[in-house]
Design a protein around this motif. Structure first.
Motif, PDB file in Angstrom:
ATOM      1  N   ARG A 179       0.894  -1.007   0.235  1.00  0.00           N
ATOM      2  CA  ARG A 179       0.332   0.062  -0.239  1.00  0.00           C
ATOM      3  C   ARG A 179       0.686   1.386   0.460  1.00  0.00           C
ATOM      4  NH1 ARG A 179      -4.641  -2.822   3.694  1.00  0.00           N
ATOM      5  NH2 ARG A 179      -5.592  -2.963   2.478  1.00  0.00           N
ATOM      6  N   GLY A 180       1.779   1.510   0.634  1.00  0.00           N
ATOM      7  CA  GLY A 180       3.132   2.694   0.181  1.00  0.00           C
ATOM      8  C   GLY A 180       3.548   3.140  -0.729  1.00  0.00           C
ATOM      9  N   TYR A 181       3.319   1.538  -1.154  1.00  0.00           N
ATOM     10  CA  TYR A 181       4.376   1.703  -2.222  1.00  0.00           C
ATOM     11  C   TYR A 181       3.499   1.887  -3.472  1.00  0.00           C
ATOM     12  CZ  TYR A 181       5.900   0.008  -6.955  1.00  0.00           C
ATOM     13  OH  TYR A 181       5.936   0.355  -8.709  1.00  0.00           O
ATOM     14  N   GLN A 182       2.022   1.346  -2.997  1.00  0.00           N
ATOM     15  CA  GLN A 182       1.044   2.511  -4.614  1.00  0.00           C
ATOM     16  C   GLN A 182       0.961   3.628  -3.687  1.00  0.00           C
ATOM     17  OE1 GLN A 182      -2.409  -0.610  -4.018  1.00  0.00           O
ATOM     18  NE2 GLN A 182      -1.623  -1.248  -5.474  1.00  0.00           N
ATOM     19  N   VAL A 183       0.882   4.153  -2.413  1.00  0.00           N
ATOM     20  CA  VAL A 183       0.867   5.456  -2.260  1.00  0.00           C
ATOM     21  C   VAL A 183       2.132   6.512  -2.702  1.00  0.00           C
ATOM     22  CG1 VAL A 183       0.907   7.317  -0.972  1.00  0.00           C
ATOM     23  CG2 VAL A 183      -0.676   6.082  -0.317  1.00  0.00           C
ATOM     24  N   LEU A 184       2.465   5.979  -3.307  1.00  0.00           N
ATOM     25  CA  LEU A 184       4.295   6.379  -3.467  1.00  0.00           C
ATOM     26  C   LEU A 184       4.031   6.827  -4.995  1.00  0.00           C
ATOM     27  CD1 LEU A 184       7.691   8.213  -2.813  1.00  0.00           C
ATOM     28  CD2 LEU A 184       8.055   5.966  -2.823  1.00  0.00           C
ATOM     29  N   ALA A 185       3.953   5.809  -5.410  1.00  0.00           N
ATOM     30  CA  ALA A 185       4.030   6.066  -6.579  1.00  0.00           C
ATOM     31  C   ALA A 185       3.007   6.163  -7.024  1.00  0.00           C
ATOM     32  CB  ALA A 185       3.721   4.352  -7.715  1.00  0.00           C
ATOM     33  N   ALA A 186       1.837   6.975  -6.679  1.00  0.00           N
ATOM     34  CA  ALA A 186       1.057   7.514  -7.599  1.00  0.00           C
ATOM     35  C   ALA A 186       1.839   9.383  -6.634  1.00  0.00           C
ATOM     36  CB  ALA A 186      -0.453   7.439  -6.782  1.00  0.00           C
ATOM     37  N   ALA A 187       1.994   9.295  -5.893  1.00  0.00           N
ATOM     38  CA  ALA A 187       2.634  10.596  -5.501  1.00  0.00           C
ATOM     39  C   ALA A 187       3.848  10.607  -6.536  1.00  0.00           C
ATOM     40  CB  ALA A 187       3.104  10.765  -3.838  1.00  0.00           C
TER      41      ALA A 187
ATOM     42  N   ILE B  64       7.535  11.556   1.191  1.00  0.00           N
ATOM     43  CA  ILE B  64       6.444  12.144   0.237  1.00  0.00           C
ATOM     44  C   ILE B  64       6.073  13.407   0.922  1.00  0.00           C
ATOM     45  CG2 ILE B  64       5.292  10.426  -0.239  1.00  0.00           C
ATOM     46  CD1 ILE B  64       3.251  11.665   2.160  1.00  0.00           C
ATOM     47  N   GLU B  65       5.149  14.316   1.178  1.00  0.00           N
ATOM     48  CA  GLU B  65       4.708  15.554   1.618  1.00  0.00           C
ATOM     49  C   GLU B  65       3.458  15.998   1.591  1.00  0.00           C
ATOM     50  OE1 GLU B  65       7.217  19.190  -0.620  1.00  0.00           O
ATOM     51  OE2 GLU B  65       7.792  18.392   1.200  1.00  0.00           O
ATOM     52  N   ARG B  66       2.608  16.514   2.247  1.00  0.00           N
ATOM     53  CA  ARG B  66       1.234  16.893   2.239  1.00  0.00           C
ATOM     54  C   ARG B  66       1.215  18.324   2.158  1.00  0.00           C
ATOM     55  NH1 ARG B  66      -0.393  13.077   6.916  1.00  0.00           N
ATOM     56  NH2 ARG B  66       1.132  12.905   7.124  1.00  0.00           N
TER      57      ARG B  66
ATOM     58  N   ASP C 184      11.972  14.588  -3.176  1.00  0.00           N
ATOM     59  CA  ASP C 184      13.247  14.400  -4.180  1.00  0.00           C
ATOM     60  C   ASP C 184      13.859  13.186  -3.810  1.00  0.00           C
ATOM     61  OD1 ASP C 184      13.285  16.344  -5.880  1.00  0.00           O
ATOM     62  OD2 ASP C 184      15.003  17.299  -4.569  1.00  0.00           O
ATOM     63  N   ALA C 185      13.563  12.495  -2.752  1.00  0.00           N
ATOM     64  CA  ALA C 185      13.957  11.219  -2.447  1.00  0.00           C
ATOM     65  C   ALA C 185      12.942  10.433  -2.659  1.00  0.00           C
ATOM     66  CB  ALA C 185      14.856  11.362  -0.479  1.00  0.00           C
ATOM     67  N   GLY C 186      11.733  10.312  -3.328  1.00  0.00           N
ATOM     68  CA  GLY C 186      10.379   9.339  -2.877  1.00  0.00           C
ATOM     69  C   GLY C 186      10.680   9.446  -4.372  1.00  0.00           C
ATOM     70  N   ARG C 187      10.572  10.852  -5.379  1.00  0.00           N
ATOM     71  CA  ARG C 187      11.568   9.911  -7.175  1.00  0.00           C
ATOM     72  C   ARG C 187      12.202   9.545  -7.040  1.00  0.00           C
ATOM     73  NH1 ARG C 187       8.560  15.095  -6.563  1.00  0.00           N
ATOM     74  NH2 ARG C 187      10.701  16.478  -6.569  1.00  0.00           N
ATOM     75  N   ALA C 188      13.078   9.744  -6.124  1.00  0.00           N
ATOM     76  CA  ALA C 188      14.481   8.496  -6.346  1.00  0.00           C
ATOM     77  C   ALA C 188      14.460   7.291  -6.452  1.00  0.00           C
ATOM     78  CB  ALA C 188      15.821   9.232  -5.321  1.00  0.00           C
ATOM     79  N   THR C 189      13.944   6.941  -5.004  1.00  0.00           N
ATOM     80  CA  THR C 189      13.927   5.716  -5.054  1.00  0.00           C
ATOM     81  C   THR C 189      12.499   5.054  -5.361  1.00  0.00           C
ATOM     82  OG1 THR C 189      13.128   6.560  -2.238  1.00  0.00           O
ATOM     83  CG2 THR C 189      12.259   4.756  -3.108  1.00  0.00           C
ATOM     84  N   MET C 190      11.203   5.422  -6.113  1.00  0.00           N
ATOM     85  CA  MET C 190      10.695   4.784  -6.753  1.00  0.00           C
ATOM     86  C   MET C 190      11.378   4.516  -8.049  1.00  0.00           C
ATOM     87  SD  MET C 190       8.129   4.365  -6.590  1.00  0.00           S
ATOM     88  CE  MET C 190       6.766   3.477  -8.388  1.00  0.00           C
ATOM     89  N   CYS C 191      12.073   5.679  -8.633  1.00  0.00           N
ATOM     90  CA  CYS C 191      13.081   5.185  -9.825  1.00  0.00           C
ATOM     91  C   CYS C 191      14.178   3.761  -9.859  1.00  0.00           C
ATOM     92  CB  CYS C 191      13.945   6.187 -10.126  1.00  0.00           C
ATOM     93  SG  CYS C 191      13.329   7.477 -11.137  1.00  0.00           S
TER      94      CYS C 191
END
Length: 176
Positions: A42-50, A85-87, A103-110
């Motif tokens: 679920r956390g992955y899905q949220v991160l992917a959407a963000a 992520i941030e809100r 930026d860290a979230g996008r790098a993690t996603m990559c």
């Protein structure tokens, strides 16, 4: 090299059997890849959407992913604490918050996407690349036609049911 057991003819034509084998293999490999993501699948899905740039509100994201609003709050707390992520306040509605990957979230996603592509390649190794593309396209087409009100439309629920995995402690926890 492992020996693949012979499959009875009845099973070879059974869609449920084939999907189950593929999903279990993918879920096992993907589970190892996303094990460090707060909230697991679920956390992955949220991160992917963000990270996709959708920047939806918490509520819209919860509805889209089929995640209870309370669980979504916990997921976002953990992802935010991890710096992924941030809100941010929604300019259109001061009461709402938009979910944005850092930026860290996008790098993690990559990084995760590269590892998940490797898992996918291993799971679909019996298919040539053009067949893999066709398989992905056909699955995507079928998946987008699944009834939104079907409880199995939530990928996390499907994986938990297939792997007999109990929901994560985070999804069961209630805050005082």
């Amino acid at each position: 090299m492992t020996q693949v057991p012979e499959v009875r003819d009845e099973l070879q034509s059974d869609l449920g059997w084939a999907l189950g084998v593929i999903l279990r293999a993918y879920a096992k490999g993907a589970g190892n890849v996303i094990a460090g993501v707060p909230g697991g699948p679920r956390g992955y899905q949220v991160l992917a959407a963000a990270a996709s740039g959708a920047e939806g509100t918490q509520l819209a994201l919860a509805n889209k992913l089929g995640v209870d609003r309370t669980v979504m709050t916990y997921l976002l707390d953990d992802l935010e604490q991890a710096g992924l992520i941030e809100r941010r306040p929604d300019p259109a509605d001061r009461r709402a918050r938009r979910v944005v990957a850092t930026d860290a979230g996008r790098a993690t996603m990559c990084e995760l996407q590269g590892k998940l592509a490797h898992v996918e390649t291993r799971v679909l190794s019996a298919l040539a690349e053009p067949e893999r593309e066709l398989f992905r396209d056909l699955l995507r087409k079928a998946a987008t036609r699944v009834d939104e009100h079907d409880p199995l439309a939530d990928a996390c629920t499907v994986v938990e049911e297939l792997t007999d995995a109990p929901p994560t402690a985070r999804t069961r926890r209630r805050r005082p």
